[in-house]
Design an enzyme around this catalytic site. Structure first.
Site, PDB file in Angstrom:
ATOM      1  N   SER A  91      59.951  36.666  44.583  1.00 13.22           N
ATOM      2  CA  SER A  91      61.159  35.874  44.324  1.00 13.22           C
ATOM      3  C   SER A  91      62.083  35.850  45.534  1.00 13.22           C
ATOM      4  O   SER A  91      62.939  34.966  45.655  1.00 13.22           O
ATOM      5  CB  SER A  91      61.909  36.418  43.103  1.00 13.22           C
ATOM      6  OG  SER A  91      62.239  37.787  43.265  1.00 13.22           O
ATOM      7  N   HIS A 138      64.787  41.086  50.956  1.00 16.49           N
ATOM      8  CA  HIS A 138      65.668  41.014  49.788  1.00 16.49           C
ATOM      9  C   HIS A 138      66.235  42.416  49.611  1.00 16.49           C
ATOM     10  O   HIS A 138      65.712  43.249  48.865  1.00 16.49           O
ATOM     11  CB  HIS A 138      64.896  40.594  48.540  1.00 16.49           C
ATOM     12  CG  HIS A 138      65.715  40.675  47.284  1.00 16.49           C
ATOM     13  ND1 HIS A 138      66.875  39.962  47.101  1.00 16.49           N
ATOM     14  CD2 HIS A 138      65.550  41.419  46.158  1.00 16.49           C
ATOM     15  CE1 HIS A 138      67.378  40.251  45.909  1.00 16.49           C
ATOM     16  NE2 HIS A 138      66.596  41.137  45.324  1.00 16.49           N
ATOM     17  N   ALA A 144      58.894  39.897  40.788  1.00 14.34           N
ATOM     18  CA  ALA A 144      60.351  40.025  40.759  1.00 14.34           C
ATOM     19  C   ALA A 144      60.813  41.476  40.810  1.00 14.34           C
ATOM     20  O   ALA A 144      62.005  41.741  40.776  1.00 14.34           O
ATOM     21  CB  ALA A 144      60.913  39.362  39.504  1.00 14.34           C
ATOM     22  N   THR A 145      59.882  42.404  40.888  1.00 15.13           N
ATOM     23  CA  THR A 145      60.216  43.827  40.844  1.00 15.13           C
ATOM     24  C   THR A 145      60.686  44.325  42.204  1.00 15.13           C
ATOM     25  O   THR A 145      60.109  43.979  43.237  1.00 15.13           O
ATOM     26  CB  THR A 145      58.990  44.639  40.391  1.00 15.13           C
ATOM     27  OG1 THR A 145      58.545  44.152  39.125  1.00 15.13           O
ATOM     28  CG2 THR A 145      59.310  46.120  40.279  1.00 15.13           C
ATOM     29  N   THR A 205      70.976  43.619  36.823  1.00 17.80           N
ATOM     30  CA  THR A 205      71.153  42.178  36.964  1.00 17.80           C
ATOM     31  C   THR A 205      70.017  41.491  36.210  1.00 17.80           C
ATOM     32  O   THR A 205      68.922  42.033  36.101  1.00 17.80           O
ATOM     33  CB  THR A 205      71.116  41.735  38.443  1.00 17.80           C
ATOM     34  OG1 THR A 205      69.804  41.977  38.978  1.00 17.80           O
ATOM     35  CG2 THR A 205      72.140  42.506  39.268  1.00 17.80           C
ATOM     36  N   VAL A 256      65.247  41.613  32.963  1.00 17.45           N
ATOM     37  CA  VAL A 256      64.897  40.518  33.867  1.00 17.45           C
ATOM     38  C   VAL A 256      63.840  39.626  33.244  1.00 17.45           C
ATOM     39  O   VAL A 256      63.962  38.382  33.249  1.00 17.45           O
ATOM     40  CB  VAL A 256      64.415  41.060  35.224  1.00 17.45           C
ATOM     41  CG1 VAL A 256      63.835  39.931  36.087  1.00 17.45           C
ATOM     42  CG2 VAL A 256      65.548  41.751  35.963  1.00 17.45           C
ATOM     43  N   TYR A 287      46.187  41.972  28.234  1.00 21.13           N
ATOM     44  CA  TYR A 287      45.910  41.537  29.601  1.00 21.13           C
ATOM     45  C   TYR A 287      44.771  40.526  29.682  1.00 21.13           C
ATOM     46  O   TYR A 287      44.678  39.769  30.652  1.00 21.13           O
ATOM     47  CB  TYR A 287      45.606  42.735  30.491  1.00 21.13           C
ATOM     48  CG  TYR A 287      46.855  43.472  30.918  1.00 21.13           C
ATOM     49  CD1 TYR A 287      47.619  43.024  31.993  1.00 21.13           C
ATOM     50  CD2 TYR A 287      47.288  44.602  30.242  1.00 21.13           C
ATOM     51  CE1 TYR A 287      48.777  43.675  32.379  1.00 21.13           C
ATOM     52  CE2 TYR A 287      48.448  45.266  30.619  1.00 21.13           C
ATOM     53  CZ  TYR A 287      49.182  44.803  31.683  1.00 21.13           C
ATOM     54  OH  TYR A 287      50.335  45.449  32.069  1.00 21.13           O
ATOM     55  N   ALA A 292      71.246  31.504  46.471  1.00 22.47           N
ATOM     56  CA  ALA A 292      72.121  30.901  45.454  1.00 22.47           C
ATOM     57  C   ALA A 292      73.513  31.518  45.523  1.00 22.47           C
ATOM     58  O   ALA A 292      74.528  30.806  45.412  1.00 22.47           O
ATOM     59  CB  ALA A 292      71.518  31.091  44.065  1.00 22.47           C
TER      60      ALA A 292
END
Length: 305
Positions: free
Chosen positions: A143, A175, A118-119, A223, A12, A65, A150
């Protein structure tokens, strides 16, 4: 100068990095951080080979970091992968420890930009990020259902043979498995979705949206491309101060968790959450989705606090 730090150089993260470069996003620096430092360095070198043919001369490098200190956005894609047949909720135990370590290393740097998460499980991990970082809620963004929305636009456009850009509809809530389409609020051009689709067709499309990630994971193991470009969409809305409406995962003070609904995104993060006028049925579905996220969050965070 626009600077992004990407934490997590897996499928990702690298799909996002590649899409960021090739889309011509206005990014001056892209710093890659991964637990495998050599791997991050190799990915940076590989991406730099593409920079001469991209729209901007973005400086790509692997770093530590400490690079977060002056970053505009820290994008976290790190975490354990969702295995075949594994629900998103089962990922929570594995990924809480990952995030506690990451945010524990970012906080001392003085980072004061925007977290973009996004995790999976997305809404839970975004909530955890806000709690661990103590950031203002509008500066922590998940996200959310940007990718799911979409998919919805694509499936509707495919069904009625119209460009998906003219499909104005949203997937809201979690999600995950309890997400749903607010069909009563959906428009295709100036007509309601019901003008083109039967209730059975709507149900079929919604089911396809909900199962899409599982189908891809079962076929290829993960994905990446859809979520990668979705993250770029959010990134551009932030850096361009675009005031764009996207279904990101945003904080709800009434329930003390994050979940997705249309939000106005600009340079400061989430400028505004747009409250939809939902039908009674959709209100009930949203309540059920919120309950799913809350249960998952409470299960892990109560154990760790």
């Amino acid at each position: 100068m626009n600077k992004i730090v990407l934490v997590g150089c897996g499928n990702v993260g690298m799909a996002y990095a590649y899409a960021l470069l090739t889309s011509g996003a206005n990014v001056d620096e892209l710093c890659l951080i991964d637990i495998n430092t050599e791997y991050a360095a190799g990915q940076a070198q590989d991406l730099n080979d593409a920079v001469p043919y991209c729209g901007n001369a973005t400086r790509v490098y692997a770093g530590e970091y400490s690079e977060c200190s002056n970053a505009d956005i820290v994008v976290i894609c790190a975490g354990r992968n969702q295995e075949k047949g594994e629900s998103r909720q089962k990922l929570i135990d594995k990924n809480y420890a990952v995030f506690a370590d990451i945010i524990g290393k970012i906080t001392p740097t003085g980072f004061n930009g925007i977290y973009l998460i996004a995790t999976n499980p997305l809404d839970v991990m975004t909530t955890i990020t806000q709690k661990l970082s103590h950031f203002a809620p509008e500066k922590v963004i998940g996200s959310g259902t940007v990718l799911d929305t979409a998919r919805l636009k694509f499936y509707v456009g495919e069904k009625i043979k119209i460009n998906p850009r003219h499909v104005h509809a949203y997937v809201i809530g979690e999600h995950g498995d309890s997400e749903f389409v607010a069909w009563n609020n959906a428009l295709v051009a100036m007509n309601t979705a019901a003008f083109y689709l039967s209730s059975d067709e709507m149900a079929e499309i919604e089911d396809r949206v909900r199962k899409s990630a599982y189908e891809i994971i079962n076929k290829k193991g993960y994905t990446c491309y859809g979520i990668g470009i979705s993250l770029v969409k959010i990134t551009n809305a932030i850096l361009q101060d675009a005031h764009e409406v996207l279904t990101v995962s945003a904080y709800d003070s009434a329930h003390d968790i994050y979940y997705s609904r249309p939000c106005v995104i600009n340079r400061s993060g989430i400028q505004e959450v747009i409250e939809l006028q939902l039908s009674d049925l959709d209100k009930a579905r949203l309540d059920a989705s919120i309950a799913e996220i809350t249960q998952s969050y409470n299960c892990i965070f109560s154990e760790q606090s």
